[in-house]
Design an enzyme around this catalytic site. Structure first.
Site, PDB file in Angstrom:
ATOM      1  CG  HIS A 219     -55.408  32.959  17.394  1.00  0.00           C
ATOM      2  ND1 HIS A 219     -54.165  33.021  16.654  1.00  0.00           N
ATOM      3  CD2 HIS A 219     -55.964  33.744  16.494  1.00  0.00           C
ATOM      4  CE1 HIS A 219     -54.148  33.415  15.663  1.00  0.00           C
ATOM      5  NE2 HIS A 219     -55.560  33.655  15.165  1.00  0.00           N
TER       6      HIS A 219
ATOM      7  CD  GLU B  75     -54.604  34.296   8.195  1.00  0.00           C
ATOM      8  OE1 GLU B  75     -54.074  34.899   9.095  1.00  0.00           O
ATOM      9  OE2 GLU B  75     -56.217  34.003   8.991  1.00  0.00           O
ATOM     10  CD  GLU B  76     -56.733  32.183  12.119  1.00  0.00           C
ATOM     11  OE1 GLU B  76     -55.497  32.768  12.611  1.00  0.00           O
ATOM     12  OE2 GLU B  76     -57.817  33.182  12.342  1.00  0.00           O
TER      13      GLU B  76
ATOM     14  CG  ASP C 170     -57.718  39.048   9.140  1.00  0.00           C
ATOM     15  OD1 ASP C 170     -57.924  38.457  10.324  1.00  0.00           O
ATOM     16  OD2 ASP C 170     -56.366  38.075   8.967  1.00  0.00           O
TER      17      ASP C 170
ATOM     18  CG  HIS D 273     -59.335  34.610   7.832  1.00  0.00           C
ATOM     19  ND1 HIS D 273     -59.371  33.673   8.592  1.00  0.00           N
ATOM     20  CD2 HIS D 273     -58.539  35.819   8.230  1.00  0.00           C
ATOM     21  CE1 HIS D 273     -59.022  34.023   9.801  1.00  0.00           C
ATOM     22  NE2 HIS D 273     -58.664  35.069   8.904  1.00  0.00           N
TER      23      HIS D 273
ATOM     24  CG  ASP E   8     -59.119  36.138  13.359  1.00  0.00           C
ATOM     25  OD1 ASP E   8     -58.845  36.370  12.387  1.00  0.00           O
ATOM     26  OD2 ASP E   8     -57.860  34.996  13.872  1.00  0.00           O
TER      27      ASP E   8
END
Length: 484
Positions: A436, A336-337, A364, A290, A302
């Site tokens: 994140h 995606e997030e 991912d 992603h 990520d």
């Protein structure tokens, strides 16, 4: 419990020898062991993915959906895939556009506080958070450690800030269960703020979902709804522990300022690039990562590493001048997030041709070393992968784990449509140290591990795109759906 089909090396190689067919043309030598080794080794010897990751993270930076960075990433990745000679399509999507504003927290009163002293709390707004007034709010804090405790103390919640002080189990992550540890803790980030809002809380805080205690916050999405969108933030592990300790002494009061905005949905795109097949070009083997990331850092793990690994599949085949029987499709998913709209849109557009998707692969789970494959396929289908396992074994990636459903972020809808799904089986022990957070940057990616990701994906894609026998369509996702 997940079943593991780990075959001895010699039996893998023997199985490969008996299951291979004759080689095809020079442009498509099929699944001959030498061809699989060429694909694997070409990817292993290339820094293409690492170079593209540097471009993506250093030149574009953070890529939250709706942001200028996300738009720039679409342009950059599409242009590079065109340079490789792929057929590139931009698939339109409407994506959420959430932007964080000011974010500050301070403990302004607690038992034993010296006169004139306040304590800064390090925090970051969670995706979908509501806003405080510009001047912030001041309210007492209630600390809970389970949903059951929250419900039991419901009478105390109204008008307060709820802190979910729930630890991430790093010992579990260290033993190969990072995803399970994350799932257990992230439930409080997703559902906790919504539950607190429904019970009358004025704000919700969640202990950072990750293993690194370096006083950095971990952001992520919430399940807040428009009719109860309270301010919500992640506090660092250290600050969550501080508030928890102080609350044992007596009441704790916090001043909190969060000023995020939810703007109208923005225009964006999935980037789709096809490397056409030969005689089965209408059948698709999809490889992906992603493209969006959270805004605190540059999303190297990520999921920049997943996107560039997928791009490297086409680069590898271009170098070899290989075209498989089936079309190999690279997808750089958007959103995606904080919404999953890239995956949902792709499935909606391709619902009628879902049966033409032979298999789908998403990377991912970070850039840790891949030790093999995790597949959502039947037991019968798993037995057909022995030659692939044999090809991956020399690079230390011959491990295999079968489940009914993989559940990778953007492949849920395709799995529901019966598409066999794959992801790399990765060492993710330290992934949630960066996930994140402001620390998810290019320097955290090991170039050797990234070459391995590209090699596993390229070899798997090539093998699947040349298989004679189908893997089968049924899986637990389709059976559960049919039973409803």
């Amino acid at each position: 419990m997940n079943r593991r089909l780990c075959l001895p090396a010699l039996s893998l190689i023997a199985a490969a020898a008996c299951m291979l067919g004759a080689t095809a043309s020079a442009a498509n030598p099929g699944n001959d062991p030498a061809a699989l080794a060429k694909v694997r080794d070409t990817a292993l010897q290339s820094d293409y993915a690492y170079q593209r990751l540097e471009d993506l993270t250093d030149l574009v930076g953070p890529r939250l959906s709706g942001s200028p960075g996300a738009a720039a990433a679409v342009t950059q990745v599409a242009a590079e895939l065109r340079k490789l000679g792929a057929k590139v399509t931009l698939q339109p999507i409407k994506v959420p556009h959430w932007v964080r504003g000011e974010e500050k927290g301070a403990l302004v009163d607690y038992q034993g506080r010296p006169a004139g002293v306040t304590q800064k709390i390090v925090l970051t707004a969670l995706g979908g958070s509501g806003a405080t007034p510009a001047a912030g709010i001041t309210a007492p804090v209630i600390v809970v450690r389970t949903f059951e405790e929250l419900k039991a103390r419901a009478a105390e919640v109204k008008g307060r800030i709820v802190l979910f002080d729930v630890p991430f189990d790093q010992s579990m992550a260290d033993r190969g269960l990072a995803g399970t540890a994350y799932g257990q803790a992230v439930a409080f980030r997703g559902a906790g703020p919504r539950m607190a809002a429904e019970m009358g809380a004025v704000a919700a805080l969640v202990r950072a979902v990750g293993g690194a205690a370096y006083r950095i916050p971990h952001t992520g999405a919430t399940l807040l709804k428009d009719d109860a969108r309270i301010p919500a933030a992640a506090v660092t592990i250290e600050d969550s522990l501080l508030i928890s300790r102080l609350s044992k002494r007596g009441p704790v009061t916090m001043h909190l300022t969060l000023t995020p905005q939810i703007l109208p949905d923005a225009d964006s795109y999935n980037v789709i690039a096809d490397w056409p097949g030969t005689d089965k070009a209408d059948e698709i083997v999809l490889v992906s990562g992603h493209l969006d990331s959270w805004d605190l850092a540059t999303g190297a793990n990520d999921d920049g590493s997943g996107v560039v690994s997928a791009m490297a599949v086409i680069d590898t085949l271009r170098k070899l001048d290989y075209h498989a029987h089936r079309t190999i499709r690279v997808v750089a998913w958007m959103n995606e997030e904080n919404g999953g709209r890239g995956g949902h849109t792709y499935d909606a557009v391709n619902k009628k041709v879902a049966d033409k998707h032979f298999a789908a692969y998403e990377d991912d789970g970070g850039s840790g070393r891949p030790f093999g494959l995790h597949a959502g396929i039947s037991l019968a289908g798993a037995k057909l992968l022995a030659p692939l396992q044999a090809a991956l074994y020399p690079m230390g990636a011959g491990a295999f784990r079968r489940d009914d459903v993989v559940g990778s972020g953007d492949l849920h809808d395709l799995e529901d449509s019966g598409v066999p799904s794959f992801e790399p089986w990765i060492d993710s022990a330290d992934y949630f140290n960066y996930h994140h957070t402001p620390a998810d940057t290019f320097d955290k990616v090991n170039p050797e591990n990234l070459r391995r990701h590209a090699a596993v994906m390229a070899t798997t894609a090539w093998f699947l795109a040349n298989m004679d026998q189908p893997l089968g369509r049924a899986n637990a996702a389709t059976e559960a759906k049919a039973a409803k």
